[in-house]
Scaffold this motif. Structure first.
Motif, PDB file in Angstrom:
ATOM      1  N   VAL A  48      42.330 -26.993 -58.897  1.00 45.77           N
ATOM      2  CA  VAL A  48      42.461 -28.313 -59.529  1.00 45.77           C
ATOM      3  C   VAL A  48      42.849 -29.334 -58.462  1.00 45.77           C
ATOM      4  N   GLU A  49      42.176 -30.455 -58.478  1.00 45.76           N
ATOM      5  CA  GLU A  49      42.402 -31.519 -57.487  1.00 45.76           C
ATOM      6  C   GLU A  49      42.585 -32.830 -58.252  1.00 45.76           C
ATOM      7  N   LYS A  50      43.668 -33.524 -57.975  1.00 43.86           N
ATOM      8  CA  LYS A  50      43.932 -34.708 -58.797  1.00 43.86           C
ATOM      9  C   LYS A  50      43.064 -35.912 -58.448  1.00 43.86           C
ATOM     10  N   SER A  96      44.653 -35.083 -46.904  1.00 43.10           N
ATOM     11  CA  SER A  96      44.913 -35.469 -45.507  1.00 43.10           C
ATOM     12  C   SER A  96      44.005 -34.697 -44.554  1.00 43.10           C
ATOM     13  N   SER A  97      43.635 -33.486 -44.961  1.00 42.36           N
ATOM     14  CA  SER A  97      42.821 -32.651 -44.060  1.00 42.36           C
ATOM     15  C   SER A  97      41.548 -33.378 -43.649  1.00 42.36           C
ATOM     16  N   ALA A  98      40.906 -34.043 -44.629  1.00 34.08           N
ATOM     17  CA  ALA A  98      39.643 -34.723 -44.326  1.00 34.08           C
ATOM     18  C   ALA A  98      39.867 -35.971 -43.471  1.00 34.08           C
ATOM     19  N   GLY A 122      41.510 -33.237 -36.702  1.00 39.64           N
ATOM     20  CA  GLY A 122      40.801 -31.967 -36.531  1.00 39.64           C
ATOM     21  C   GLY A 122      41.313 -31.112 -35.384  1.00 39.64           C
ATOM     22  N   TRP A 123      42.514 -31.423 -34.859  1.00 41.95           N
ATOM     23  CA  TRP A 123      43.080 -30.604 -33.775  1.00 41.95           C
ATOM     24  C   TRP A 123      43.818 -29.398 -34.363  1.00 41.95           C
ATOM     25  N   PHE A 124      43.485 -28.210 -33.883  1.00 42.36           N
ATOM     26  CA  PHE A 124      44.146 -26.969 -34.303  1.00 42.36           C
ATOM     27  C   PHE A 124      44.849 -26.349 -33.100  1.00 42.36           C
ATOM     28  N   ALA A 168      44.897 -33.431 -62.416  1.00 43.51           N
ATOM     29  CA  ALA A 168      46.208 -33.264 -61.770  1.00 43.51           C
ATOM     30  C   ALA A 168      47.039 -32.216 -62.490  1.00 43.51           C
ATOM     31  N   ALA A 169      47.699 -31.348 -61.725  1.00 43.89           N
ATOM     32  CA  ALA A 169      48.721 -30.476 -62.314  1.00 43.89           C
ATOM     33  C   ALA A 169      49.986 -31.320 -62.436  1.00 43.89           C
ATOM     34  N   ASP A 170      50.619 -31.262 -63.592  1.00 46.37           N
ATOM     35  CA  ASP A 170      51.839 -32.068 -63.809  1.00 46.37           C
ATOM     36  C   ASP A 170      53.106 -31.221 -63.807  1.00 46.37           C
ATOM     37  N   GLY A 181      46.679 -38.825 -52.502  1.00 50.94           N
ATOM     38  CA  GLY A 181      47.271 -37.991 -53.559  1.00 50.94           C
ATOM     39  C   GLY A 181      48.565 -37.301 -53.138  1.00 50.94           C
ATOM     40  N   ASN A 182      49.015 -37.532 -51.893  1.00 48.50           N
ATOM     41  CA  ASN A 182      50.146 -36.756 -51.376  1.00 48.50           C
ATOM     42  C   ASN A 182      51.487 -37.392 -51.735  1.00 48.50           C
ATOM     43  N   THR A 183      51.848 -37.209 -52.985  1.00 46.53           N
ATOM     44  CA  THR A 183      53.069 -37.844 -53.494  1.00 46.53           C
ATOM     45  C   THR A 183      54.152 -36.806 -53.815  1.00 46.53           C
ATOM     46  N   GLY A 184      54.018 -35.628 -53.227  1.00 48.00           N
ATOM     47  CA  GLY A 184      55.067 -34.622 -53.368  1.00 48.00           C
ATOM     48  C   GLY A 184      55.074 -33.902 -54.704  1.00 48.00           C
ATOM     49  N   ASP A 185      53.935 -33.874 -55.396  1.00 46.97           N
ATOM     50  CA  ASP A 185      53.898 -33.276 -56.743  1.00 46.97           C
ATOM     51  C   ASP A 185      54.301 -31.799 -56.733  1.00 46.97           C
ATOM     52  N   GLY A 186      53.743 -31.040 -55.788  1.00 53.77           N
ATOM     53  CA  GLY A 186      54.033 -29.600 -55.748  1.00 53.77           C
ATOM     54  C   GLY A 186      55.506 -29.341 -55.480  1.00 53.77           C
ATOM     55  N   GLY A 232      50.341 -24.752 -46.643  1.00 53.01           N
ATOM     56  CA  GLY A 232      49.955 -26.074 -46.145  1.00 53.01           C
ATOM     57  C   GLY A 232      51.155 -27.001 -46.026  1.00 53.01           C
ATOM     58  N   GLU A 233      50.887 -28.280 -46.155  1.00 49.88           N
ATOM     59  CA  GLU A 233      51.930 -29.277 -45.872  1.00 49.88           C
ATOM     60  C   GLU A 233      53.043 -29.289 -46.915  1.00 49.88           C
ATOM     61  N   VAL A 234      52.812 -28.698 -48.071  1.00 46.90           N
ATOM     62  CA  VAL A 234      53.863 -28.655 -49.099  1.00 46.90           C
ATOM     63  C   VAL A 234      55.014 -27.734 -48.679  1.00 46.90           C
ATOM     64  N   ALA A 260      49.814 -28.302 -38.023  1.00 47.88           N
ATOM     65  CA  ALA A 260      49.716 -28.541 -39.468  1.00 47.88           C
ATOM     66  C   ALA A 260      48.409 -27.972 -40.013  1.00 47.88           C
ATOM     67  N   LEU A 261      47.314 -28.203 -39.288  1.00 50.27           N
ATOM     68  CA  LEU A 261      46.029 -27.677 -39.766  1.00 50.27           C
ATOM     69  C   LEU A 261      45.977 -26.158 -39.615  1.00 50.27           C
ATOM     70  N   THR A 262      46.498 -25.642 -38.501  1.00 56.95           N
ATOM     71  CA  THR A 262      46.505 -24.183 -38.321  1.00 56.95           C
ATOM     72  C   THR A 262      47.309 -23.527 -39.441  1.00 56.95           C
TER      73      THR A 262
HETATM   74  C1  LIG Z   1      45.433 -39.478 -39.797  1.00 58.50           C
HETATM   75  C2  LIG Z   1      45.917 -38.056 -39.751  1.00 58.50           C
HETATM   76  C3  LIG Z   1      45.617 -37.263 -38.660  1.00 58.50           C
HETATM   77  C4  LIG Z   1      46.078 -35.951 -38.599  1.00 58.50           C
HETATM   78  N1  LIG Z   1      45.660 -35.172 -37.563  1.00 58.50           N
HETATM   79  C5  LIG Z   1      46.057 -33.881 -37.518  1.00 58.50           C
HETATM   80  C6  LIG Z   1      45.537 -33.018 -36.506  1.00 58.50           C
HETATM   81  O1  LIG Z   1      44.681 -33.398 -35.698  1.00 58.50           O
HETATM   82  N2  LIG Z   1      46.024 -31.737 -36.475  1.00 58.50           N
HETATM   83  C7  LIG Z   1      46.934 -31.260 -37.378  1.00 58.50           C
HETATM   84  O2  LIG Z   1      47.322 -30.104 -37.289  1.00 58.50           O
HETATM   85  N3  LIG Z   1      47.378 -32.056 -38.377  1.00 58.50           N
HETATM   86  C8  LIG Z   1      46.944 -33.331 -38.483  1.00 58.50           C
HETATM   87  N4  LIG Z   1      47.364 -34.115 -39.517  1.00 58.50           N
HETATM   88  C9  LIG Z   1      48.175 -33.478 -40.579  1.00 58.50           C
HETATM   89  C10 LIG Z   1      47.272 -32.565 -41.400  1.00 58.50           C
HETATM   90  O3  LIG Z   1      46.048 -33.213 -41.641  1.00 58.50           O
HETATM   91  C11 LIG Z   1      47.900 -32.166 -42.748  1.00 58.50           C
HETATM   92  O4  LIG Z   1      49.214 -31.709 -42.600  1.00 58.50           O
HETATM   93  C12 LIG Z   1      47.060 -31.053 -43.391  1.00 58.50           C
HETATM   94  O5  LIG Z   1      45.706 -31.456 -43.486  1.00 58.50           O
HETATM   95  C13 LIG Z   1      47.591 -30.712 -44.771  1.00 58.50           C
HETATM   96  O6  LIG Z   1      46.683 -29.861 -45.438  1.00 58.50           O
HETATM   97  P1  LIG Z   1      46.963 -29.457 -46.935  1.00 58.50           P
HETATM   98  O7  LIG Z   1      45.787 -28.699 -47.400  1.00 58.50           O
HETATM   99  O8  LIG Z   1      48.303 -28.858 -47.058  1.00 58.50           O
HETATM  100  O9  LIG Z   1      47.079 -30.866 -47.704  1.00 58.50           O
HETATM  101  P2  LIG Z   1      45.980 -31.971 -47.965  1.00 58.50           P
HETATM  102  O10 LIG Z   1      44.800 -31.821 -47.091  1.00 58.50           O
HETATM  103  O11 LIG Z   1      46.659 -33.287 -47.965  1.00 58.50           O
HETATM  104  O12 LIG Z   1      45.496 -31.630 -49.463  1.00 58.50           O
HETATM  105  C14 LIG Z   1      46.352 -31.734 -50.547  1.00 58.50           C
HETATM  106  C15 LIG Z   1      45.527 -32.056 -51.785  1.00 58.50           C
HETATM  107  O13 LIG Z   1      46.313 -31.842 -52.970  1.00 58.50           O
HETATM  108  C16 LIG Z   1      45.988 -32.864 -53.901  1.00 58.50           C
HETATM  109  N5  LIG Z   1      47.069 -32.958 -54.894  1.00 58.50           N
HETATM  110  C17 LIG Z   1      48.300 -33.517 -54.735  1.00 58.50           C
HETATM  111  N6  LIG Z   1      49.006 -33.417 -55.875  1.00 58.50           N
HETATM  112  C18 LIG Z   1      48.218 -32.775 -56.776  1.00 58.50           C
HETATM  113  C19 LIG Z   1      48.387 -32.401 -58.143  1.00 58.50           C
HETATM  114  N7  LIG Z   1      49.499 -32.684 -58.818  1.00 58.50           N
HETATM  115  N8  LIG Z   1      47.385 -31.767 -58.776  1.00 58.50           N
HETATM  116  C20 LIG Z   1      46.221 -31.496 -58.117  1.00 58.50           C
HETATM  117  N9  LIG Z   1      45.993 -31.862 -56.822  1.00 58.50           N
HETATM  118  C21 LIG Z   1      46.981 -32.473 -56.165  1.00 58.50           C
HETATM  119  C22 LIG Z   1      45.827 -34.088 -53.023  1.00 58.50           C
HETATM  120  O14 LIG Z   1      45.120 -35.108 -53.683  1.00 58.50           O
HETATM  121  C23 LIG Z   1      45.071 -33.504 -51.823  1.00 58.50           C
HETATM  122  O15 LIG Z   1      43.679 -33.555 -52.007  1.00 58.50           O
HETATM  123  C24 LIG Z   1      46.887 -35.419 -39.638  1.00 58.50           C
HETATM  124  C25 LIG Z   1      47.182 -36.196 -40.751  1.00 58.50           C
HETATM  125  C26 LIG Z   1      46.682 -37.505 -40.826  1.00 58.50           C
HETATM  126  C27 LIG Z   1      46.948 -38.306 -42.060  1.00 58.50           C
END
Ligand SMILES: Cc1cc2nc3c(=O)[nH]c(=O)nc-3n(C[C@H](O)[C@H](O)[C@H](O)COP(=O)(O)OP(=O)(O)OC[C@H]3O[C@@H](n4cnc5c(N)ncnc54)[C@H](O)[C@@H]3O)c2cc1C
Length: 454
Positions: free
Chosen positions: A38-40, A47-49, A53-55, A155-157, A213-218, A420-422, A436-438
């Motif tokens: 589920v994706e909100k 943020s990944s997109a 892209g550095w790992f 969105a998961a609430d 969408g990164n508002t700390g929901d999880g 991930g970032e949560v 963060a990406l790794t």
């Molecule tokens: C500009 C920028 C450059 C960066 N460059 C690097 C880099 O080069 N190397 C690196 O290691 N890190 C980098 N980072 C950090 C890295 O991109 C993130 O830490 C990482 O992509 C997080 O991945 P994730 O899958 O945990 O979260 P995300 O990719 O942020 O995905 C989380 C998803 O969860 C969704 N979501 C949130 N709440 C809910 C909900 N309640 N219900 C359903 N869906 C929900 C969000 O909408 C989002 O789509 C960068 C960040 C930014 C912003």
């Protein structure tokens, strides 16, 4: 299941469709489980997109081809050092142990490039540039091909708790249940002023950035069930993007790692520019107007790499955010710096580069003490005015290496996993480029394998 069917049960639910969520979903489906992501937001990626892209990876074929000697041990030692000793070593050991899973996915996605460099927190070239959008697209395609259901704009609430374990998610569209587990991959809280003010008020002035969408929901959902937190007070913004950067533009530049200095709005240096951009982010928040110019000359300008995030000055010039002038005096005038100060600052810096005096801030290298410094002396001269942006929040839920979410006393919250970032615990007090990406890729896969094992 192709639409939301309230009350429907699957094996696993993944909350959030960034790199961690897609990696988990693809692996769960490949392991033969029924899975709903589920994706909100209306689009996957988070943020990944948006990322560079550095790992950070060690012992790769790219490193071997480029003659770089790196090992898992050096990688872990660098992460511990960067994190000021606060990172959880068990998590780091699992990260390097399982990075082979991440490397295998990047191989399958054919998403490698030949770009390899030393970046923040590294003692050797370990930052690998990966075609991140191709990797995300590959994971989504494979997940769907293996039967995963992807539900955007959902969105998961909250989490459903029953008989001592998490058994589903709540949503405005109705509850969804899972037999084996819920994986939180909802990203950080860089877009939540409320949580930033609560956990790191000294960082609250950083420019909000990262996935919308990164508002700390999880974090909030797990917290409501008593989850512990790790590294949360260390969260810091990243220095290096223009105050007018758009949400879809990757504009981070670290010309300082190529030889630039940082000067504040008064034209004064204030720090060792080779430090991690998180450390620099905090330093810049304490400067007048909360900004700093990256100042360099044509020698450093020639080190730009078009299309390579963090080193792409062409793109910044196209956006009209790079200031240039034929002399330092003219540059100073363009920037509104009080007369003569920039020239004095650069003059003093050049003296320390030539060895005639010690650097006031102890700078000895381009990045993290590595690389030879160059004087700023060859016209034309350039400046990139940049601020601190809250791109990612590297503290979060407390987990154990198999990704189970735990309470502060270490007991597991049954049925709940996070990646991930949560998640917190990996970075400690600061952050190495690419971790963060790794972490998102490695532990998205790890969460899927843990849920599959049951
Ligand atoms: C500009 C920028 C450059 C960066 N460059 C690097 C880099 O080069 N190397 C690196 O290691 N890190 C980098 N980072 C950090 C890295 O991109 C993130 O830490 C990482 O992509 C997080 O991945 P994730 O899958 O945990 O979260 P995300 O990719 O942020 O995905 C989380 C998803 O969860 C969704 N979501 C949130 N709440 C809910 C909900 N309640 N219900 C359903 N869906 C929900 C969000 O909408 C989002 O789509 C960068 C960040 C930014 C912003």
């Amino acid at each position: 299941m192709t639409t939301w069917e309230p009350g429907r049960e699957v094996d696993a639910i993944v909350v959030g469709g960034g790199l961690a969520g897609l990696a988990a979903t693809r692996r769960l489906a490949a392991n033969g489980l029924s899975v709903a992501l589920v994706e909100k937001r209306e689009r996957l990626g988070g943020s990944s997109a948006m990322s560079g892209g550095w790992f950070a990876l060690s012992g790769t074929a790219v490193q071997r081809r480029m003659g770089v000697e790196d090992t898992d041990e050096i990688f872990v030692a660098d992460m511990i050092e960067t994190g000021g000793g606060f990172a959880d070593e068990e998590l780091l050991l699992r990260l390097v142990e399982r990075q082979a899973h991440a490397i295998a996915e990047i191989d399958r996605a054919a998403a490698w490039t030949d770009e390899l460099k030393v970046s923040a927190g590294m003692t050797v070239a370990r930052a690998h540039l990966i075609r991140i959008r191709e990797l995300l697209g590959f994971l989504e395609h494979e997940a769907v091909a293996d039967g995963a259901v992807i539900l955007p704009s959902r969105a998961a609430d909250g989490l459903v708790w029953d008989a001592g374990r998490v058994v589903g998610i709540r949503s405005a569209l109705g509850d969804l249940h899972a037999r084996a587990g819920i994986v939180l991959t909802s990203g950080g809280f860089s877009r939540s002023p409320e949580l930033l003010e609560l956990f790191v008020p000294h960082q609250a002035a950083a420019m909000p950035y990262g996935g919308i969408g990164n508002t700390g929901d999880g974090l909030r959902m797990a917290w409501a069930l008593g989850a512990g937190l790790a590294d949360i007070g260390h969260v810091a913004g990243t220095y290096g993007q223009h105050a007018d950067t758009g949400d879809d533009e990757h504009e981070l530049l670290t010309a300082n790692y190529l030889g630039a200095i940082l000067v504040n709005a008064r034209g004064e240096r204030f720090t060792d520019e080779s430090e991690s951009y998180k450390v620099l982010g905090s330093a810049v928040l304490g400067q007048p107007e909360r900004m700093a110019h990256q100042v360099f000359d044509s020698v450093v300008r020639a080190r730009s790499k078009p299309g390579v995030p963090l080193s792409d000055m062409e793109r910044i010039e196209e956006l009209g955010h790079l200031v240039s002038a034929p002399t330092l005096a003219a540059l100073e005038h363009e920037l509104g710096i009080p007369g003569g100060q920039l020239e004095r600052t650069v003059g003093q810096y050049n003296e320390s580069v030539s060895g005639r005096r010690d650097d006031r801030f102890g700078r000895t290298g381009l990045v993290n003490g590595v690389g030879t410094l160059v004087p700023i002396e060859t016209a034309p001269f350039y400046a990139y005015p940049a601020v601190t942006a809250m791109t990612s929040t590297f503290g979060g839920l407390k987990v154990v290496p198999d990704t189970s979410v735990v309470r502060m006393d270490g007991t597991r919250i049954d049925g709940l996993y996070a990646a991930g970032e949560v998640v917190g615990g990996f970075h400690g007090a600061s952050y190495m480029t690419g971790t963060a990406l790794t972490k998102a890729l490695v532990f998205g896969i790890e969460a899927a394998d843990t849920v599959t094992r049951g």
